[in-house]
Design an enzyme around this catalytic site. Structure first.
Site, PDB file in Angstrom:
ATOM      1  N   ARG A  32       0.785  -1.226   0.000  1.00  0.00           N
ATOM      2  CA  ARG A  32       0.000   0.000   0.000  1.00  0.00           C
ATOM      3  C   ARG A  32       0.816   1.274   0.000  1.00  0.00           C
ATOM      4  O   ARG A  32       0.716   2.086  -0.913  1.00  0.00           O
ATOM      5  CB  ARG A  32      -0.973   0.018   1.189  1.00  0.00           C
ATOM      6  CG  ARG A  32      -2.006   1.119   1.046  1.00  0.00           C
ATOM      7  CD  ARG A  32      -2.907   1.240   2.257  1.00  0.00           C
ATOM      8  NE  ARG A  32      -3.734   0.061   2.445  1.00  0.00           N
ATOM      9  CZ  ARG A  32      -4.557  -0.094   3.485  1.00  0.00           C
ATOM     10  NH1 ARG A  32      -4.632   0.846   4.401  1.00  0.00           N
ATOM     11  NH2 ARG A  32      -5.275  -1.178   3.616  1.00  0.00           N
ATOM     12  N   HIS A  78      -7.570  -3.794  -7.631  1.00  0.00           N
ATOM     13  CA  HIS A  78      -7.323  -3.091  -6.358  1.00  0.00           C
ATOM     14  C   HIS A  78      -8.588  -3.117  -5.494  1.00  0.00           C
ATOM     15  O   HIS A  78      -9.498  -2.314  -5.687  1.00  0.00           O
ATOM     16  CB  HIS A  78      -6.913  -1.645  -6.655  1.00  0.00           C
ATOM     17  CG  HIS A  78      -6.248  -0.949  -5.503  1.00  0.00           C
ATOM     18  ND1 HIS A  78      -5.014  -1.324  -5.008  1.00  0.00           N
ATOM     19  CD2 HIS A  78      -6.639   0.102  -4.745  1.00  0.00           C
ATOM     20  CE1 HIS A  78      -4.678  -0.536  -4.008  1.00  0.00           C
ATOM     21  NE2 HIS A  78      -5.651   0.349  -3.823  1.00  0.00           N
ATOM     22  N   TYR A 122     -16.748  13.541 -14.123  1.00  0.00           N
ATOM     23  CA  TYR A 122     -16.606  14.732 -14.968  1.00  0.00           C
ATOM     24  C   TYR A 122     -15.265  14.792 -15.693  1.00  0.00           C
ATOM     25  O   TYR A 122     -15.113  15.533 -16.647  1.00  0.00           O
ATOM     26  CB  TYR A 122     -16.744  16.006 -14.132  1.00  0.00           C
ATOM     27  CG  TYR A 122     -18.081  16.146 -13.437  1.00  0.00           C
ATOM     28  CD1 TYR A 122     -19.262  16.189 -14.157  1.00  0.00           C
ATOM     29  CD2 TYR A 122     -18.157  16.236 -12.052  1.00  0.00           C
ATOM     30  CE1 TYR A 122     -20.491  16.306 -13.526  1.00  0.00           C
ATOM     31  CE2 TYR A 122     -19.368  16.358 -11.403  1.00  0.00           C
ATOM     32  CZ  TYR A 122     -20.539  16.390 -12.144  1.00  0.00           C
ATOM     33  OH  TYR A 122     -21.749  16.518 -11.514  1.00  0.00           O
TER      34      TYR A 122
END
Length: 816
Positions: A32, A78, A122
């Site tokens: 991580r 993931h 967006y």
């Protein structure tokens, strides 16, 4: 039931917690928070690049919705929240965070002001061209692939990373027990260092630093501290200073402006501008007129407009010291190396990268060799088939089916299975004469390629040449000029106090009870001597000072309170002011004994300090220099031997010289005089040496005197006595002294206080009832040593004398 019970294990909580936390730590360290030393990527970044590449979302194709990429990564590789994946995706697109961005993004991807990016629905993203260099050759079995979390697909453990991404883009992260902070570097410089290490496998750090000059932040700035850099590159840990790029511009009307064009790495520009403006509003610096953020599409620009005739460099130094215009950057180069977190220096990181790249090229070459050999085998079969074409066709026509045809070709003409498959799959148009020529040409090329591949695999020098050549091409394509400037020394920032404090003259008052205030001269003059103190309290210090002066207040319990004059709360002269206990706790019976002002702590001044239990010392002003906690804590200026002991007086000995002898008086009526040179200069926490042989007595006060001086003595019965100093001969320290009062059997006189009698001065006695009694010494005759003086205070009506001090007959206050 019994079977179920046998599965239950009795374990201690310590074992369970240790085991589970150990597993969790291993996971977040490896999977991580920390980057791999080979490709410089954390798992989430690697998975994003791999998934986007697999999906064909590359720099030469149209942008795609970020949400699609995030969904792919989350669904296949993931198993974490979409927000963490999107944050990692956005960061890789931010050109003020990465030196070579790995993602190109359309839409709002955040800003240097720490504005949040637009939602992933967006924005659009695709891999940058540089990111494709990270993935180049991944399809040639160059890296190990492992199954994903649900065993449905394979993902890489590391990317081929055809440029040294760990150093170029840096990394930051925190895991269990480990953190990493690796700054970005210049791609061209790092590749030069890698090329040098390929040629010289064991270079010195100094040699590598000829190529890698230091970090190269995407936000530019100035890096200071070559020794810190060297330490960081040697050990993986070190500190440098990063400051903004600034210049001072002249404006019309005798004004100046500080123009900031680059700020330190990872500093929030909006917060920086806000902090500078707060300094202007709070008037922490006198001289800033306006702060403007003038950044636009052409680049970053902050303007700090200054008032007329101010010290621009002084203000800039203050801002460097007190805002993020200058920050410390601490290297902590930790990366995963052979599955373990390791702090690595520059040489170790480059070495690990070179080894990995050699491994990648070796695996790629093996892959290419096998492919070429397989193809050559097929081509040889096709050439042979075309040379006996009629027999081959006859054999195929005489076969039952494809399988039989392959079998017959293998048995009749000694073709291999794969060659037979290629022959039966051959299209009719390929039987032309030109195709044979093409095949022979292809066979020649394959033989050349195979020879080259074998050469690379057999000769390490050839492999190094290939690696160097490919790195040079990447450098040629992606290298950009350095953005950050490097300076050898960290500039020491000296901020002149006149910058932060406007100089003005003020009246300062310190009272015995601990009240403190400064007032404007106007307020003082308008108050007609009304100082606002409570009954029974009086000023131990009252002077006109500069706001740049320092004030030292000494208490009777050995505590020193320090205040710069500009930090004293401003109040009207009629007001009482603030009590020192609002910031510093003092004992109930603690009083301010003396206060002195100094210009700075370099002055050659000493203080003479005496205690009631017979100790005395001199301490230099420099020893009283305040620490960082002076606002909240008093410091010790003398060590008191017992709880009952008090400080009786603190006198300042200026560099201009002083009276040559000290005169001490004890409560029981003894006087002792000796030379000041007998008193040693010691530290602030020392108790000093013996001043008087007291027996069952106590020191009440001392005065500094010349041979021709006169002193006044006030006794407990209200008697005042004036005598010549020469009545007491000069002897040596720590004696009992001689009697300076006549001992009476009934109600003997005891000395309360002594003072030097100066021409044109009065003495003021404070009594136990809070009353003040003025004495004009000129009205009193000189007495012999054995005299008890004359009664001047009615102790029944006015109270017992407590102390006596000099008082100006002329009420005007002298300037310091």
């Amino acid at each position: 039931m019994a079977e179920n019970q046998s599965k239950i294990q009795e374990l201690t909580l310590e074992d369970i917690m240790g085991d589970r936390f150990g597993r969790y730590s291993k996971y977040i360290i490896q999977e991580r928070a920390l980057p791999d030393v080979r490709d410089g990527l954390k798992p989430v970044q690697r998975r994003i690049l791999f998934a986007m590449n697999k999906d064909g979302n590359t720099h030469d194709k149209a942008f795609r919705k970020s949400a699609k990429s995030v969904g792919n990564v989350m669904g296949n590789f993931h198993p974490h929240g979409d927000s963490s994946i999107y944050e990692a995706l956005v960061r890789m697109s931010q050109d003020w965070k990465l030196r070579v961005p790995l993602i190109e993004m359309h839409g709002n991807n955040g800003s240097i002001d720490n504005d949040p990016p637009a939602a992933m629905r967006y924005t659009e993203a695709r891999l940058s061209e540089a990111a494709e260099e990270m993935l180049n050759d991944i399809d040639k079995e160059t890296v190990d692939m492992v199954l994903n979390f649900d065993d449905t697909e394979y993902e890489p453990t590391v990317l081929p990373a055809r440029f040294p991404n760990l150093l170029v883009n840096g990394a930051t992260g925190i895991s269990a027990g480990y953190a990493t902070e690796i700054p970005p570097h210049n791609l061209g410089e790092v590749i030069d260092a890698v090329l040098y290490m390929i040629k010289h496998p064991n270079p010195t750090l100094d040699k590598l630093m000829e190529f890698v000059k230091g970090p190269d932040f995407p936000t530019g700035g100035i890096i200071q501290g070559l020794s810190g850099l060297k330490q960081a590159y040697k050990t993986g840990k070190g500190r440098i200073v990063v400051r903004s790029k600034t210049k001072i511009e002249e404006l019309r009307g005798n004004k100046q402006q500080i123009q900031i064009s680059e700020i330190p790495y990872e500093v929030n520009k909006a917060m920086l501008v806000k902090k500078i403006d707060e300094i202007r509003v709070m008037k922490k610096v006198d001289g800033i007129a306006e702060v403007r953020d003038e950044s636009d599409r052409d680049g970053l620009s902050i303007a700090i407009e200054l008032k007329k005739d101010v010290d621009a460099q002084g203000i800039l130094n203050y801002l460097f010291k007190n805002t993020d215009l200058q920050v410390s950057y601490n290297f902590n180069m930790v990366a995963i190396n052979h599955l373990r977190p390791e702090r690595m220096g520059l040489k170790d990181i480059i070495q690990a990268y070179v080894e990995f790249q050699k491994e990648v090229i070796t695996k790629r070459t093996r892959f290419n060799l096998k492919k070429a050999e397989d193809r050559l085998h097929i081509v040889a079969g096709l050439i042979k088939a075309l040379s006996i074409l009629d027999q081959v066709i006859k054999t195929i026509r005489g076969s039952k089916d494809k399988k039989d045809a392959k079998q017959n070709l293998v048995s009749n003409f000694e073709f291999s299975e794969r060659q037979a498959e290629a022959i039966v799959s051959l299209q009719l148009y390929r039987l032309t004469n030109t195709d044979v020529t093409e095949l022979k040409k292809e066979a020649q090329q394959l033989n050349d390629s195979i020879a080259t591949y074998n050469k690379i695999l057999e000769n390490p020098n050839e492999l190094s040449k290939v690696l160097s050549s490919e790195l040079r091409q990447i450098k040629k394509k992606y290298a950009t000029p350095r953005l950050s400037e490097i300076q050898e020394q960290i500039e020491e920032l000296v901020v002149d106090r006149t910058i932060t404090v406007p100089e003005e003259q003020v009246m300062v008052l310190v009272s015995q009870s601990g009240y403190l205030k400064r007032s404007s001269l106007r307020s003082y003059k308008a108050s007609f001597e009304e100082d606002g103190l409570k009954d029974g309290d009086f000023a131990v210090f009252k002077k006109e000072l500069s706001t740049l002066d320092h004030l030292l207040m000494f208490t009777n319990k050995g505590n020193l309170i320090y205040r710069p004059v500009h930090e004293i709360s401003e109040a009207r002269w009629k007001d009482t002011g603030e009590h020192i206990s609002q910031t510093i706790g003092l004992d109930d019976d603690e009083i301010i004994l003396e206060a002195y002002n100094v210009k700075d702590f370099k002055q050659p001044i000493a203080f003479l300090i005496a205690t009631s239990d017979g100790y005395i010392k001199q301490t230099a002003l420099a020893d009283f220099k305040p620490g960082r906690t002076y606002r909240k804590k008093a410091t010790m200026f003398i060590k008191l031997k017992t709880d009952a002991a008090t400080v009786v007086k603190v006198a300042m000995l200026s560099e201009k010289g002083h009276r040559g002898t000290i005169f001490l008086a004890s409560h029981n009526g003894y006087g002792l005089r000796y030379d000041l040179l007998e008193i040693p200069v010691v530290g602030a926490r020392a108790a000093g040496v013996k001043s008087m042989d007291l027996r069952d007595d106590a020191v009440v006060n001392f005065v500094l005197v010349d041979e021709d001086d006169q002193i006044g003595i006030i006794t407990n019965r209200g008697s005042f006595k004036k005598m010549r100093v020469k009545e007491v001969s000069v002897t040596s320290r720590a004696r009992r002294g001689v009697q300076i009062l006549r001992e009476l059997k009934k109600e003997p006189h005891r000395i309360i206080d002594i003072a030097v009698v100066e021409r044109g001065q009065a003495l003021e006695v404070l009594t136990s009832r809070g009353m003040f009694h003025d004495i004009i010494p000129a009205d009193h005759p000189l007495n012999e040593r054995y005299s008890n003086g004359s009664f001047i205070i009615d102790t029944d009506s006015e109270g017992t004398p407590i102390s006596m001090r000099e008082k100006e007959l002329d009420p005007t206050i002298t300037k310091s």
